[in-house]
Design a protein around this motif. Structure first.
Motif, short mmCIF file in Angstrom:
data_model
loop_
_atom_site.label_atom_id
_atom_site.label_comp_id
_atom_site.label_asym_id
_atom_site.label_seq_id
_atom_site.Cartn_x
_atom_site.Cartn_y
_atom_site.Cartn_z
N TYR A 1 0.81 -1.21 0.00
CA TYR A 1 0.00 0.00 0.00
C TYR A 1 0.85 1.26 0.00
CZ TYR A 1 -3.63 -3.20 1.70
OH TYR A 1 -4.51 -4.22 1.84
N ARG B 1 -13.31 7.90 3.81
CA ARG B 1 -12.26 7.53 2.87
C ARG B 1 -12.33 6.05 2.50
NH1 ARG B 1 -8.21 11.51 2.26
NH2 ARG B 1 -7.64 10.26 0.46
N ARG C 1 -14.97 4.31 2.08
CA ARG C 1 -16.03 4.12 1.09
C ARG C 1 -15.58 4.49 -0.31
NH1 ARG C 1 -20.31 7.21 4.07
NH2 ARG C 1 -20.79 7.96 2.01
N GLU C 2 -14.49 5.29 -0.42
CA GLU C 2 -13.96 5.61 -1.74
C GLU C 2 -13.28 4.38 -2.33
OE1 GLU C 2 -11.48 9.06 -1.93
OE2 GLU C 2 -12.72 10.13 -0.50
N GLN C 3 -13.17 4.37 -3.63
CA GLN C 3 -12.58 3.23 -4.34
C GLN C 3 -11.08 3.12 -4.05
OE1 GLN C 3 -14.40 1.10 -6.07
NE2 GLN C 3 -12.64 -0.17 -6.56
N GLY C 4 -10.64 1.93 -3.66
CA GLY C 4 -9.21 1.66 -3.52
C GLY C 4 -8.60 2.00 -2.18
N TYR C 5 -9.37 2.55 -1.24
CA TYR C 5 -8.82 2.89 0.06
C TYR C 5 -9.16 1.83 1.10
CZ TYR C 5 -7.37 7.60 -1.18
OH TYR C 5 -6.74 8.67 -1.74
N SER C 6 -8.25 1.63 2.03
CA SER C 6 -8.51 0.77 3.18
C SER C 6 -7.68 1.29 4.34
CB SER C 6 -8.17 -0.69 2.87
OG SER C 6 -6.82 -0.81 2.52
N LYS D 1 -3.80 3.26 0.21
CA LYS D 1 -4.32 3.04 -1.13
C LYS D 1 -3.49 1.93 -1.75
CE LYS D 1 -5.76 5.52 -5.24
NZ LYS D 1 -7.21 5.66 -5.10
N LYS E 1 -0.28 -1.12 -7.33
CA LYS E 1 -0.34 -2.04 -8.46
C LYS E 1 0.98 -2.82 -8.49
CE LYS E 1 -4.16 -0.21 -10.14
NZ LYS E 1 -5.37 -0.68 -9.56
#
Length: 152
Positions: free
Chosen positions: A16, A94, A96-101, A122, A125
């Protein structure tokens, strides 16, 4: 008193991009603290989730206490994190946004209390991971050549 490190999550930095860090307390049982003092914890593959407005840490494995009795703790139960309301709301938005944990980075004792450092992350790749490994290798080679030059 200072800090005493229990365990690190090196895999998190590999998998990440860490954008922000928070310090949180944890709700623990007595035998969990004794196991942590013995250094028996594993942060790999653990993550934070928000449920009913409260933050919980999932997949944190704290081994059972060797000298415990029948009231010993469950090794992989969900543990409640102690954060301020604003921090929980910000992290939940944050997530709930795509790609965040949110992943734990390290577990440590601070002034006798167990703390966990969590990071808003985030995902990387595969090409990002390869690029980081290349940078690390070149830095290692540079430092080795500098050390060998200083010896001569």
């Amino acid at each position: 008193m200072g800090e005493k490190l229990i365990c690190n999550n090196k895999k998190a930095y590999h998998d990440y991009f860490i954008e922000d860090k928070f310090e949180a307390g944890m709700v623990l049982q007595g035998t969990e603290v004794k196991s942590l003092r013995a250094g028996k914890a594993n942060l790999n593959d653990s993550f934070m989730m928000v449920k009913n407005g409260e933050a919980y840490l999932h997949n944190l494995n704290i081994s059972q206490y060797e000298f415990g009795n029948r009231q010993n703790h469950q090794p992989d139960r969900h543990r409640k994190l102690l954060l301020h309301r604003k921090e929980i709301d910000r992290l939940y938005g944050r997530i709930r946004e795509q790609g965040y944990s949110v992943v734990p980075l390290r577990l440590y004792f601070k002034d006798g209390l167990v703390k966990v450092e969590i990071g808003l992350a985030k995902g990387k790749k595969n090409y990002d991971k390869r690029e980081d490994l290349k940078k690390k290798d070149t830095q290692r080679e540079i430092s080795q050549t500098l050390k060998s030059r200083n010896r001569d």
